[in-house]
Design a protein around this motif. Structure first.
Motif, mmCIF file in Angstrom:
data_model
loop_
_atom_site.group_PDB
_atom_site.id
_atom_site.type_symbol
_atom_site.label_atom_id
_atom_site.label_comp_id
_atom_site.label_asym_id
_atom_site.label_seq_id
_atom_site.Cartn_x
_atom_site.Cartn_y
_atom_site.Cartn_z
ATOM 1 N N SER A 107 19.837 3.543 16.674
ATOM 2 C CA SER A 107 19.882 4.960 17.029
ATOM 3 C C SER A 107 21.287 5.399 17.413
ATOM 4 N N ARG A 108 22.012 4.543 18.133
ATOM 5 C CA ARG A 108 23.382 4.894 18.514
ATOM 6 C C ARG A 108 24.291 4.918 17.289
ATOM 7 N N ALA A 109 24.046 4.028 16.343
ATOM 8 C CA ALA A 109 24.848 4.043 15.117
ATOM 9 C C ALA A 109 24.586 5.306 14.295
ATOM 10 N N GLU A 110 23.339 5.733 14.225
ATOM 11 C CA GLU A 110 23.031 6.968 13.506
ATOM 12 C C GLU A 110 23.664 8.174 14.185
ATOM 13 N N TYR A 111 23.646 8.170 15.490
ATOM 14 C CA TYR A 111 24.279 9.273 16.235
ATOM 15 C C TYR A 111 25.787 9.301 15.984
ATOM 16 N N LEU A 112 26.396 8.124 15.911
ATOM 17 C CA LEU A 112 27.828 8.062 15.636
ATOM 18 C C LEU A 112 28.141 8.470 14.207
ATOM 19 N N ALA A 113 27.306 8.083 13.249
ATOM 20 C CA ALA A 113 27.559 8.393 11.840
ATOM 21 C C ALA A 113 27.338 9.866 11.525
ATOM 22 N N ALA A 114 26.612 10.579 12.369
ATOM 23 C CA ALA A 114 26.338 11.985 12.100
ATOM 24 C C ALA A 114 27.601 12.833 12.141
ATOM 25 N N ASP A 115 28.594 12.432 12.903
ATOM 26 C CA ASP A 115 29.834 13.207 13.034
ATOM 27 C C ASP A 115 30.957 12.704 12.135
ATOM 28 N N LEU A 116 30.668 11.748 11.262
ATOM 29 C CA LEU A 116 31.717 11.178 10.422
ATOM 30 C C LEU A 116 31.892 11.985 9.146
ATOM 31 N N ASP A 117 33.038 11.797 8.532
ATOM 32 C CA ASP A 117 33.336 12.437 7.253
ATOM 33 C C ASP A 117 32.465 11.831 6.150
ATOM 34 N N PRO A 118 32.060 12.614 5.152
ATOM 35 C CA PRO A 118 31.220 12.058 4.073
ATOM 36 C C PRO A 118 31.859 10.878 3.348
ATOM 37 N N LYS A 119 33.181 10.859 3.226
ATOM 38 C CA LYS A 119 33.846 9.728 2.586
ATOM 39 C C LYS A 119 33.689 8.460 3.414
ATOM 40 N N ILE A 120 33.784 8.591 4.737
ATOM 41 C CA ILE A 120 33.599 7.434 5.609
ATOM 42 C C ILE A 120 32.158 6.931 5.523
ATOM 43 N N LYS A 121 31.214 7.855 5.453
ATOM 44 C CA LYS A 121 29.806 7.458 5.323
ATOM 45 C C LYS A 121 29.566 6.695 4.026
ATOM 46 N N ARG A 122 30.210 7.142 2.948
ATOM 47 C CA ARG A 122 30.039 6.456 1.666
ATOM 48 C C ARG A 122 30.612 5.043 1.728
ATOM 49 N N LEU A 123 31.751 4.878 2.390
ATOM 50 C CA LEU A 123 32.323 3.538 2.540
ATOM 51 C C LEU A 123 31.421 2.641 3.386
#
Length: 237
Positions: free
Chosen positions: A135-151
């Motif tokens: 859950s904490r990882a999902e919360y952190l990934a919500a504010d990331l750039d789409p390119k970072i999410k793809r990586l």
């Protein structure tokens, strides 16, 4: 330094959490040795830190020192800080439940760091966080750039690739050895070893007399004295 680090690593493997009282003093020293330019010292300190973090709980000040390394100017120090944080999340008995906000504050800017190895280490640390606290990882990934999410998704796919289990390969290797040994023909020496009479017949003994050297008969019932007596009479006949 090299021998001291080796001794500390050995002690941590033996006494484990009973070494916690001195971790507050050892971790800051090892973190400083990680920054030196002498390779033997820095590598020894790095290996010692890895061993200590895996085997012993870290007190609050020691964990804070690892967080402080993540904001250093040198990219190598920031990379090592993320590696140590990954060990704390995956293998260490240290409880980071109360420090998750600090972990997120350190990890988020490192995912967009200017250094490539630091970004790779940050992605590994993010995966360790996702395994332990999804859950904490999902919360952190919500504010990331789409390119970072793809990586992050690509690294997750690579890490989840299916590999044959070690036990299956070991059983397969044992089976191949059994098949290999079952097809090996039995040699003559192996046959003689199982049959002592054939071994005696294949390598007859020789007896030296006054008339010369004569082979003994292949029959095992005759004694050596009787055979020698017959051979002594043969030259005069």
């Amino acid at each position: 330094v090299k021998h001291t680090c080796a001794i500390l690593s050995y002690i941590s493997c033996i006494i484990r959490n009973r070494m916690e009282p001195i971790m507050e003093f050892v971790i800051p020293v090892l973190s400083r040795l990680n920054c030196v330019k002498i390779q033997v010292m820095s590598e020894s300190a790095n290996r010692c830190m890895n061993c200590l973090l895996r085997n012993t709980r870290c007190p609050r000040r020691a964990v804070q020192k690892i967080f402080d390394m993540g904001t250093a100017k040198a990219p190598a120090v920031r990379e090592k800080s993320l590696d140590y944080l990954t060990i704390l999340l995956r293998h260490s008995p240290t409880d980071l439940t109360k420090r998750l906000s600090t972990v997120e504050e350190l990890l988020k800017p490192r995912l967009t760091d200017a250094s490539g190895p630091v970004r790779a280490a940050a992605r590994q640390c993010f995966k360790a966080l996702a395994v332990r606290w999804p859950s904490r990882a999902e919360y952190l990934a919500a504010d990331l750039d789409p390119k970072i999410k793809r990586l992050l998704d690509e690294s997750e796919i690579k890490s989840s690739s299916i590999k044959p289990p070690k036990s299956f390969s070991s059983h397969r290797h044992a089976a191949s050895l059994d098949l290999h040994t079952s097809n090996v023909p039995i040699t003559r020496r192996q046959k003689n070893a199982t049959n002592p009479q054939m071994k005696l017949a294949s390598s007859p003994k020789r007896v030296t007399t006054t008339g010369g050297t004569w082979p003994t008969p292949s029959r095992t019932s005759d004694s050596t004295a009787e055979t020698a007596g017959k051979l002594r009479k043969s030259p005069g006949s």
